[in-house]
Design a protein around this motif. Structure first.
Motif, PDB file in Angstrom:
ATOM      1  N   LEU A  70       0.845  -1.244  -0.037  1.00 49.53           N
ATOM      2  CA  LEU A  70       0.143   0.041   0.093  1.00 49.53           C
ATOM      3  C   LEU A  70       0.969   1.305  -0.003  1.00 49.53           C
ATOM      4  CD1 LEU A  70      -2.788   1.307   0.307  1.00 49.53           C
ATOM      5  CD2 LEU A  70      -2.420   1.317   2.565  1.00 49.53           C
ATOM      6  N   GLU A  71       0.609   1.966  -1.037  1.00 49.65           N
ATOM      7  CA  GLU A  71       1.259   3.548  -1.078  1.00 49.65           C
ATOM      8  C   GLU A  71       2.964   3.283  -1.310  1.00 49.65           C
ATOM      9  OE1 GLU A  71       0.218   6.964  -1.607  1.00 49.65           O
ATOM     10  OE2 GLU A  71      -0.884   5.196  -2.421  1.00 49.65           O
ATOM     11  N   LEU A 196      -1.928   9.017   0.986  1.00 54.65           N
ATOM     12  CA  LEU A 196      -3.367   8.643   0.170  1.00 54.65           C
ATOM     13  C   LEU A 196      -4.083  10.148  -0.107  1.00 54.65           C
ATOM     14  CD1 LEU A 196      -4.870   5.407   2.058  1.00 54.65           C
ATOM     15  CD2 LEU A 196      -3.960   5.620  -0.369  1.00 54.65           C
ATOM     16  N   LYS A 197      -4.115  11.030   0.944  1.00 56.56           N
ATOM     17  CA  LYS A 197      -4.367  12.475   0.612  1.00 56.56           C
ATOM     18  C   LYS A 197      -3.961  12.900  -0.673  1.00 56.56           C
ATOM     19  CE  LYS A 197      -5.323  16.790   2.414  1.00 56.56           C
ATOM     20  NZ  LYS A 197      -5.185  17.851   3.734  1.00 56.56           N
ATOM     21  N   GLY A 215     -13.693  17.048   3.501  1.00 51.41           N
ATOM     22  CA  GLY A 215     -13.550  16.324   4.849  1.00 51.41           C
ATOM     23  C   GLY A 215     -12.576  15.317   4.968  1.00 51.41           C
ATOM     24  N   PHE A 216     -11.692  15.139   4.049  1.00 49.75           N
ATOM     25  CA  PHE A 216     -10.666  14.152   4.278  1.00 49.75           C
ATOM     26  C   PHE A 216      -9.920  14.135   5.548  1.00 49.75           C
ATOM     27  CE2 PHE A 216      -6.753  11.955   3.703  1.00 49.75           C
ATOM     28  CZ  PHE A 216      -7.175  10.892   2.771  1.00 49.75           C
ATOM     29  N   ASP A 227     -14.710   3.527   3.268  1.00 51.36           N
ATOM     30  CA  ASP A 227     -16.115   3.547   3.007  1.00 51.36           C
ATOM     31  C   ASP A 227     -16.284   4.676   1.907  1.00 51.36           C
ATOM     32  OD1 ASP A 227     -18.137   2.014   4.111  1.00 51.36           O
ATOM     33  OD2 ASP A 227     -18.045   2.932   6.215  1.00 51.36           O
ATOM     34  N   ILE A 228     -15.426   5.859   2.297  1.00 54.74           N
ATOM     35  CA  ILE A 228     -15.709   6.938   1.401  1.00 54.74           C
ATOM     36  C   ILE A 228     -14.973   6.979  -0.147  1.00 54.74           C
ATOM     37  CG2 ILE A 228     -15.302   9.424   1.188  1.00 54.74           C
ATOM     38  CD1 ILE A 228     -15.124   9.385   4.356  1.00 54.74           C
ATOM     39  N   TYR A 229     -14.109   6.252  -0.232  1.00 54.99           N
ATOM     40  CA  TYR A 229     -13.132   6.451  -1.448  1.00 54.99           C
ATOM     41  C   TYR A 229     -13.104   4.900  -1.912  1.00 54.99           C
ATOM     42  CZ  TYR A 229     -11.919  11.142   0.021  1.00 54.99           C
ATOM     43  OH  TYR A 229     -12.127  12.391   0.299  1.00 54.99           O
TER      44      TYR A 229
END
Length: 326
Positions: A70-71, A196-197, A215-216, A227-229
């Protein structure tokens, strides 16, 4: 070769390094390994692309395909170190970068996730078709390890794929999200969200109708981020649906080729369910090792720029599997 598989010495950390947090952080910060990768671009059927990094030495040599976490990207020390280990042993190497992780923003609103095995399968197919590879061994770290495990359980796995080795694999995504939501793991969670931002901001500029950064800064966990992305961008109902469908644990009974999974007991990212070697429904192709130390993608001793235990372990297992195919 049997000894390489069953009697290979377990990881023993260097003096003062028998701590999961130190094992996770010190190699990532201080290890320096570079190999002369040759970069290329793989165009995908959906109009997107992947950036590939290759070391090739012989048409007849077997291939290893390396997937990062991840990343991460192909420049990370653990990818470069594994590439060096296999190349020096006579293998061709194909490392690859998840969508948006190789230094260029990908073209579509989506990016990558733990179950995005269609991209790994595209890389495998390119090695088989374009390079005429006859033996392909898969290696994955963390999220890339989860993708590798899922791929090795696919019914349409190419016959050229002989097996794989994975390290620090979040086999139970929901439980690992809970683990990383704990206060003791907040430093890792903040780093993931910071990185991630950047991607979310890029996507919001390119696709404002699909992605918003509003809202991040209130996001504190993978429960919220997925949930959001992750879920809406990749066709899942919500984070729980994504975790349920994409956890590598689901694939363990269905592995088609020899698969080594090494998950350290002191890995601060992993829940206990990722180290459960008492599963009654495990495939006979599964080789699960749970050393007491190693951290997350660590397995380091003080000579950081020398080959890591994980690199030596992967090569020993790959050679064992290669011998079995002859």
């Amino acid at each position: 070769m049997t000894q390489a598989l069953f009697d290979y010495p377990s990881f023993a950390p260097g003096f003062g390094l028998a701590n999961g947090h130190l094992q996770s952080v010190i190699p990532s910060v201080f290890r320096r390994v570079e190999v002369p990768f040759q970069r290329s671009r793989l165009e995908l059927p959906d109009g997107d692309f992947l950036l590939l990094d290759q070391l090739k030495q012989s048409e007849q040599a077997p291939w290893v395909v390396i997937s990062h976490g991840l990343e991460g990207d192909s420049r990370r020390h653990y990818v470069q170190g594994m590439a060096r280990q296999f190349y020096n042993a006579g293998w061709n190497v194909q490392a690859w970068n998840f969508r948006g992780c190789g230094g260029e923003v990908n073209r579509l609103p989506r990016f990558y996730h733990s179950g995005a095995i269609e991209d790994l399968k595209a890389v495998i197919n390119s090695v088989i078709v374009e390079q005429q590879a006859q033996q392909v061994f898969l290696i994955g770290f963390s999220m890339g390890g989860n993708q590798t495990v899922l791929t090795l359980a696919e019914d349409d796995l190419p016959t050229q794929v002989i097996g794989g080795a994975t390290f620090s694999v979040p086999l139970d995504l929901a439980a690992c999200a809970d683990q990383l939501a704990k206060p003791a793991q907040s430093i890792y969670m903040r780093r993931f969200l910071r990185d991630l931002k950047v991607k979310v901001e890029q996507k919001a500029q390119l696709f404002p109708e699909s992605v918003s950064v509003d809202g991040f800064d209130q996001i504190k966990s993978f429960h919220q981020f997925d949930d959001i992305y992750t879920a809406p961008l990749h066709g899942f109902k919500d984070a729980k649906d994504y975790w349920q469908q994409c956890s590598g644990r689901n694939a363990l009974p269905h592995l088609k080729k020899p698969t080594l999974i090494v998950n350290a007991m002191d890995d601060p990212f992993l829940a206990a369910t990722c180290q459960d070697n008492g599963r009654g429904d495990r495939s006979t192709h599964l080789y699960l090792e749970t050393p007491s130390s190693g951290g997350h993608v660590g397995f380091a001793r003080w000579k950081l720029n020398q080959p890591l235990w994980s690199e030596q372990r992967a090569l020993a297992f790959a050679h064992y599997v290669l011998e079995k195919t002859k």
